[in-house]
Motif scaffolding. Structure first.
Motif, short mmCIF file in Angstrom:
data_model
loop_
_atom_site.label_atom_id
_atom_site.label_comp_id
_atom_site.label_asym_id
_atom_site.label_seq_id
_atom_site.Cartn_x
_atom_site.Cartn_y
_atom_site.Cartn_z
N ILE A 194 4.46 8.58 23.08
CA ILE A 194 5.55 7.55 22.29
C ILE A 194 5.63 8.32 20.57
N THR A 195 6.88 8.58 20.10
CA THR A 195 7.00 9.32 18.74
C THR A 195 8.31 7.41 17.64
N ILE A 196 8.59 8.21 16.96
CA ILE A 196 10.01 7.20 16.34
C ILE A 196 10.86 7.96 16.82
N GLY A 227 0.55 -1.22 0.19
CA GLY A 227 -0.05 -0.01 -0.14
C GLY A 227 0.74 1.40 0.26
N GLY A 228 2.22 1.04 -0.46
CA GLY A 228 3.03 1.95 0.04
C GLY A 228 3.30 3.22 0.94
N MET A 229 4.54 3.39 0.74
CA MET A 229 4.85 4.20 2.27
C MET A 229 3.68 4.70 3.50
N GLU A 230 2.18 5.24 2.98
CA GLU A 230 0.98 5.87 3.44
C GLU A 230 0.85 4.43 4.47
N ALA A 231 0.96 3.70 3.76
CA ALA A 231 -0.07 2.54 4.36
C ALA A 231 1.49 2.07 6.24
N SER A 232 2.72 2.10 5.50
CA SER A 232 3.63 2.00 6.59
C SER A 232 3.88 3.02 7.95
N GLU A 233 3.22 4.30 7.24
CA GLU A 233 3.43 4.95 7.75
C GLU A 233 2.06 5.10 9.10
N THR A 234 0.52 4.49 9.00
CA THR A 234 0.01 4.37 9.18
C THR A 234 0.15 2.90 9.97
N TYR A 235 0.76 2.34 9.61
CA TYR A 235 1.15 1.19 11.11
C TYR A 235 1.57 1.50 11.58
N LEU A 236 2.71 2.25 11.35
CA LEU A 236 4.04 2.27 12.49
C LEU A 236 3.67 3.37 13.79
N ALA A 255 0.33 3.50 14.69
CA ALA A 255 -0.57 3.02 15.39
C ALA A 255 0.38 1.78 16.51
N PHE A 256 1.25 1.47 15.72
CA PHE A 256 2.63 0.88 16.79
C PHE A 256 2.86 1.65 17.65
N LEU A 257 3.16 2.40 17.01
CA LEU A 257 3.68 4.10 18.29
C LEU A 257 2.32 4.37 19.53
#
Length: 174
Positions: free
Chosen positions: A161-163, A141-150, A152-154
């Protein structure tokens, strides 16, 4: 320069040495130390003048680099855990601390200096599943999908919590 085919063989770094490099604002390597050349398998001449992403391992999620670049381009240092790709296809993990280089008169950012060091197996064991999931999501799903997941993970780790916090926390327990 053709990218090497990744091999599942890790280069273990010397705990007492730092890999150092300097880039311009576009990420082009302007200087590096001998240890960087030794570990990466490239000569200094092959490295200088090339984009730093020459050593980017395909197991690294693009979102990590997007966040990294956003931070340093806005004048903020960041600590990151990165998996790099050597010229022979082997890999090596590093803790990277960035330093922003500014013009002494104008205070404009003129480049970046990075110091990298050994990462313990414990830390790579924690981050590998997360990075793998982010890469899978980027393919789907592109970088947007990984950013959304990251994000939510954080958020699951804590409201604030941030990266940056995550990497600093990992670094502290290193």
């Amino acid at each position: 320069m053709k990218r090497p085919e990744p091999r599942d063989e890790e280069i273990i770094l010397n705990r007492n040495k730092y890999i150092e490099s300097q880039t311009d604002t576009k990420g082009i390597i302007t200087d590096c130390n001998d240890y960087f050349a030794e570990i990466s398998g490239y000569t200094k001449e092959e490295l200088i003048g090339k984009a730093h992403n020459l050593i980017r391992h395909p197991d690294m999620p693009r979102i990590i680099f997007k966040l990294l670049w956003n931070r340093i381009q806005n004048g903020h240092n960041i600590i990151a855990v990165i998996k790099n790709l050597a010229k022979d296809g082997r890999y090596y993990w590093v803790f990277t601390h960035f330093e922003i280089i500014r013009d002494i008169n104008t205070k404009e950012i003129t480049g970046y200096r990075a110091y990298r060091k050994y990462v313990s197996k414990h830390i790579t064991a924690v981050l590998t599943p997360l990075y793998k999931k982010l890469v899978e999501l980027e393919k789907e799903g592109g970088m947007e999908a990984s950013e959304t997941y990251l994000n939510a993970f954080l958020k699951e780790k804590g409201e604030h919590i941030t990266i940056d916090n995550l990497m600093e926390e990992i670094y502290r327990f290193y």
